[in-house]
Design a protein around this motif. Structure first.
Motif, mmCIF file in Angstrom:
data_model
loop_
_atom_site.group_PDB
_atom_site.id
_atom_site.type_symbol
_atom_site.label_atom_id
_atom_site.label_comp_id
_atom_site.label_asym_id
_atom_site.label_seq_id
_atom_site.Cartn_x
_atom_site.Cartn_y
_atom_site.Cartn_z
ATOM 1 N N ALA A 199 0.875 -1.727 -0.165
ATOM 2 C CA ALA A 199 -0.038 -0.301 -0.107
ATOM 3 C C ALA A 199 0.766 1.309 -0.008
ATOM 4 C CB ALA A 199 -1.257 -0.232 1.469
ATOM 5 N N LEU A 200 1.836 1.238 0.560
ATOM 6 C CA LEU A 200 3.223 2.149 0.060
ATOM 7 C C LEU A 200 2.911 2.853 -0.658
ATOM 8 C CD1 LEU A 200 6.385 1.838 -0.294
ATOM 9 C CD2 LEU A 200 5.796 0.340 1.010
ATOM 10 N N PHE A 201 2.957 2.881 -2.109
ATOM 11 C CA PHE A 201 3.175 2.672 -3.355
ATOM 12 C C PHE A 201 2.137 3.218 -3.791
ATOM 13 C CE2 PHE A 201 5.798 -1.223 -3.321
ATOM 14 C CZ PHE A 201 7.277 -0.370 -3.264
ATOM 15 N N ARG A 202 1.362 3.477 -2.940
ATOM 16 C CA ARG A 202 -0.054 4.346 -4.129
ATOM 17 C C ARG A 202 0.490 6.147 -2.590
ATOM 18 N NH1 ARG A 202 -1.462 2.707 -8.132
ATOM 19 N NH2 ARG A 202 -2.616 3.766 -7.885
ATOM 20 N N GLU A 203 1.119 6.355 -1.898
ATOM 21 C CA GLU A 203 1.170 7.680 -1.219
ATOM 22 C C GLU A 203 2.000 8.574 -2.548
ATOM 23 O OE1 GLU A 203 4.983 7.831 0.169
ATOM 24 O OE2 GLU A 203 6.600 7.073 -0.380
ATOM 25 N N ASP A 204 1.842 9.378 -2.082
ATOM 26 C CA ASP A 204 1.739 10.702 -3.407
ATOM 27 C C ASP A 204 2.782 11.357 -3.417
ATOM 28 O OD1 ASP A 204 -1.249 11.580 -3.556
ATOM 29 O OD2 ASP A 204 -1.521 12.386 -2.358
ATOM 30 N N ASN A 205 3.445 11.111 -2.590
ATOM 31 C CA ASN A 205 5.350 11.437 -2.764
ATOM 32 C C ASN A 205 5.491 10.682 -2.499
ATOM 33 O OD1 ASN A 205 4.466 14.477 -3.043
ATOM 34 N ND2 ASN A 205 3.442 14.504 -0.931
ATOM 35 N N HIS A 206 7.159 10.939 -2.682
ATOM 36 C CA HIS A 206 8.374 9.996 -2.346
ATOM 37 C C HIS A 206 8.959 9.438 -0.950
ATOM 38 C CE1 HIS A 206 11.225 6.914 -3.723
ATOM 39 N NE2 HIS A 206 10.880 7.039 -4.927
ATOM 40 N N VAL A 316 3.961 -1.254 -12.505
ATOM 41 C CA VAL A 316 4.736 -0.204 -11.938
ATOM 42 C C VAL A 316 5.072 1.476 -11.817
ATOM 43 C CG1 VAL A 316 7.206 -0.220 -10.788
ATOM 44 C CG2 VAL A 316 6.254 -2.042 -11.002
ATOM 45 N N VAL A 317 4.514 1.922 -13.263
ATOM 46 C CA VAL A 317 4.819 2.832 -13.750
ATOM 47 C C VAL A 317 3.698 3.585 -14.050
ATOM 48 C CG1 VAL A 317 7.441 2.586 -13.441
ATOM 49 C CG2 VAL A 317 6.538 2.343 -15.308
ATOM 50 N N ASP A 318 3.001 2.820 -14.523
ATOM 51 C CA ASP A 318 1.939 3.122 -15.224
ATOM 52 C C ASP A 318 0.982 4.118 -14.343
ATOM 53 O OD1 ASP A 318 -0.211 4.041 -17.057
ATOM 54 O OD2 ASP A 318 -1.189 1.938 -17.091
ATOM 55 N N GLY A 319 0.863 5.786 -15.104
ATOM 56 C CA GLY A 319 -0.084 6.399 -14.230
ATOM 57 C C GLY A 319 -0.252 6.636 -12.298
ATOM 58 N N ARG A 320 1.433 6.435 -12.269
ATOM 59 C CA ARG A 320 1.685 6.486 -10.550
ATOM 60 C C ARG A 320 1.179 8.119 -10.457
ATOM 61 N NH1 ARG A 320 3.788 2.280 -8.686
ATOM 62 N NH2 ARG A 320 2.383 3.188 -6.778
ATOM 63 N N THR A 321 1.261 8.447 -9.193
ATOM 64 C CA THR A 321 0.933 9.789 -8.462
ATOM 65 C C THR A 321 2.803 10.532 -7.826
ATOM 66 O OG1 THR A 321 0.386 8.548 -6.382
ATOM 67 C CG2 THR A 321 -1.643 9.494 -8.150
ATOM 68 N N MET A 322 3.526 9.263 -8.006
ATOM 69 C CA MET A 322 4.314 10.533 -7.706
ATOM 70 C C MET A 322 4.794 10.488 -9.323
ATOM 71 S SD MET A 322 6.646 7.609 -4.408
ATOM 72 C CE MET A 322 5.380 6.038 -4.599
ATOM 73 N N HIS A 323 6.097 11.581 -8.931
ATOM 74 C CA HIS A 323 6.843 11.873 -9.971
ATOM 75 C C HIS A 323 7.476 11.017 -10.567
ATOM 76 C CE1 HIS A 323 3.555 14.953 -10.261
ATOM 77 N NE2 HIS A 323 4.736 15.859 -9.126
ATOM 78 N N ASN A 324 8.595 11.152 -10.283
ATOM 79 C CA ASN A 324 10.026 10.165 -11.004
ATOM 80 C C ASN A 324 9.376 8.485 -11.013
ATOM 81 O OD1 ASN A 324 9.309 9.891 -7.973
ATOM 82 N ND2 ASN A 324 11.362 10.317 -7.646
#
Length: 457
Positions: A199-206, A316-324
């Motif tokens: 669930a940590l991967f759904r955070e807004d920031n890194h 892993v990288v499709d449409g994520r809220t974390m930019h990088n």
């Protein structure tokens, strides 16, 4: 000396680990480990000025602790355990640190745990090299024995990097000179202190994503020190009923843990990054920038961008809220600005750039059936750019620059990376020390080169 019963899996690993030495390592393995160590320490110095790195350093600076180890990129020293926490967090703060073919970011955990304990005990550079090689061997084998990163995520909702805490405990245990039974205790104690829900991967920031690696590094240091102090754990935490493999292992997990131990070294699977972005993004950016250069493409003539990837990588990288770790964001940056700079983040400034916004809307992702078949856990990509003149140009990159299957980077390549990322910092001194790390009497001398006169906290 206490001798383990070899019938148990943890005991087999522990006995092997307790007697490893840098002198027994092949020269190319020592060289690979030195490249990894330099890259990870530099990543932490870089990440100390990123949000997650600053927050971790501020937290550590507020704790009462002995000045045993350097908090990289700051003027602060702390206990080995807390320094590992701060440095591991900073190391993964901006996706510039290394990855691995088995998955995850072992270096952000293993290198910072081992370097902290090496400072605590004034270990030599050769001892650090050996410990890092050992930590990679244990952590990656455990992840493989559990079916890999995506199985742990999809079936158990677990962030696989938590198993590198066990590898970190072994690496630190070797630096502390733990006997086999103590080493087994350290592995068990590490499992009590490390976990991570995906669930940590759904955070807004890194922040949490970076903090996990610091937490796992700290857990490894603490577990080894606890074992040295006499704390105990179950003797076979890996193979015991209700142990690690019973919980998450695959059918041949026991064999995977010890297969090739002492001959197949996991550091050879380390991947190096030359972009500050999640690793599944790199091949797509490389392919796109090749097409831009080959066909002299400008943003105004781009009609569409279609990226094909293995399904696991795409998720892993499709449409994520974390930019990088968002492919649409980072590929949009690369196409707008002619690449992704190591020196500074384009966000949030670029979000108001109409060229970026238009390009980002034209990026679509799909599962590429060939890549999904050939490398289901790989990092390849196929990029097709549609142009306003009706043409479509395509490029496939199986393994991005820095990937282990394209060969190890050279010292000049790493030197250029860190010159670009850290203008004004004497990165040449870091490289010079790392190249001769086996000749260094005390790791403290090396770690002190990554301190600053200022203070991020």
């Amino acid at each position: 000396m206490q001798v383990m019963e070899k019938s148990d899996l943890t005991g087999t690993l522990a006995e092997y680990a307790a007697f490893t030495s840098v002198d027994a390592l092949p020269s190319h393995i020592r060289e690979r480990a030195k490249l990894i160590i330099l890259d990870e320490l530099a990543s932490s110095y870089f990440g100390a000025d990123c949000p997650a790195g600053r927050l971790a350093a501020r937290y550590v600076a507020g704790q009462a602790a002995h000045g045993e180890a350097q908090v990289l990129g700051t003027a602060h020293r702390s206990s080995a355990e807390l320094a590992a926490l701060a440095n591991g967090t900073a190391g993964h703060a901006d996706e510039i640190d290394g990855a691995h073919v088995v998955g995850g970011h072992p270096g952000a955990t293993l290198v910072h745990a081992a370097t902290a304990v090496a400072q605590l005990r004034h270990c030599s550079g050769g001892e650090l090299v050996n410990a890092v090689v050992l930590g990679y061997d244990v952590g990656t084998r455990l992840i493989d024995a559990c079916g890999g990163l995506f199985r742990l995520k999809d079936e158990f909702h677990l962030h696989s990097d938590f198993l590198h805490a066990v590898g970190a405990a072994v690496a630190c245990g070797r630096l502390l000179g733990l006997e086999p039974r103590q080493m087994a205790n350290a592995m068990a104690l590490a499992t009590f202190r490390a976990n991570g829900l995906c669930a940590l991967f759904r955070e807004d920031n890194h922040i949490s994503k970076a903090f996990c690696n610091g937490q796992y590094a700290s857990a490894g240091v603490g577990a080894a020190l606890m074992a040295e102090a006499g704390l105990e754990g179950v003797g076979d935490v890996i193979g015991e009923r209700h142990g690690l493999l019973d919980a998450w292992g695959v059918e041949d997990g026991r064999e995977r843990v010890i297969r090739g131990l002492g001959t197949d070294f996991a550091v050879t699977g380390a991947n190096f990054k030359f972009l500050r972005a999640g690793y599944p993004i790199h091949a797509a950016v490389e392919a796109a920038m090749h097409l831009v250069a080959e066909h002299e493409i400008t943003p105004g003539v781009i009609r569409s961008i279609l990226v094909g990837m293995p399904g696991n990588a795409m998720r892993v990288v499709d449409g994520r809220t974390m930019h990088n770790i968002c492919l649409q964001d980072m590929l949009g940056v690369a196409l707008t600005r002619g690449g992704i700079s190591l020196a500074g983040s384009p966000f949030p400034e670029i979000e108001s750039d109409p060229v970026f916004l238009a390009l980002r809307q034209r990026i679509a992702l799909q599962v590429d059936p060939d890549l999904d078949r050939d490398q289901p856990n790989g990092r390849g990509a196929v990029v097709a750019i549609g142009l306003t003149d009706g043409r479509t140009v395509t490029r496939r990159v199986d393994h991005p620059r820095g990937h282990s299957l394209r060969g190890a980077p050279t010292w000049p390549e790493l030197s250029a990376k860190w010159h670009d990322a850290l203008s004004g910092v004497d990165t040449d001194a870091w490289i010079s020390t790392a190249v001769a790390l086996e000749d260094l009497d005390d790791v403290v001398t090396f770690a002190d080169q990554f301190a600053t006169a200022g203070s991020h906290p």
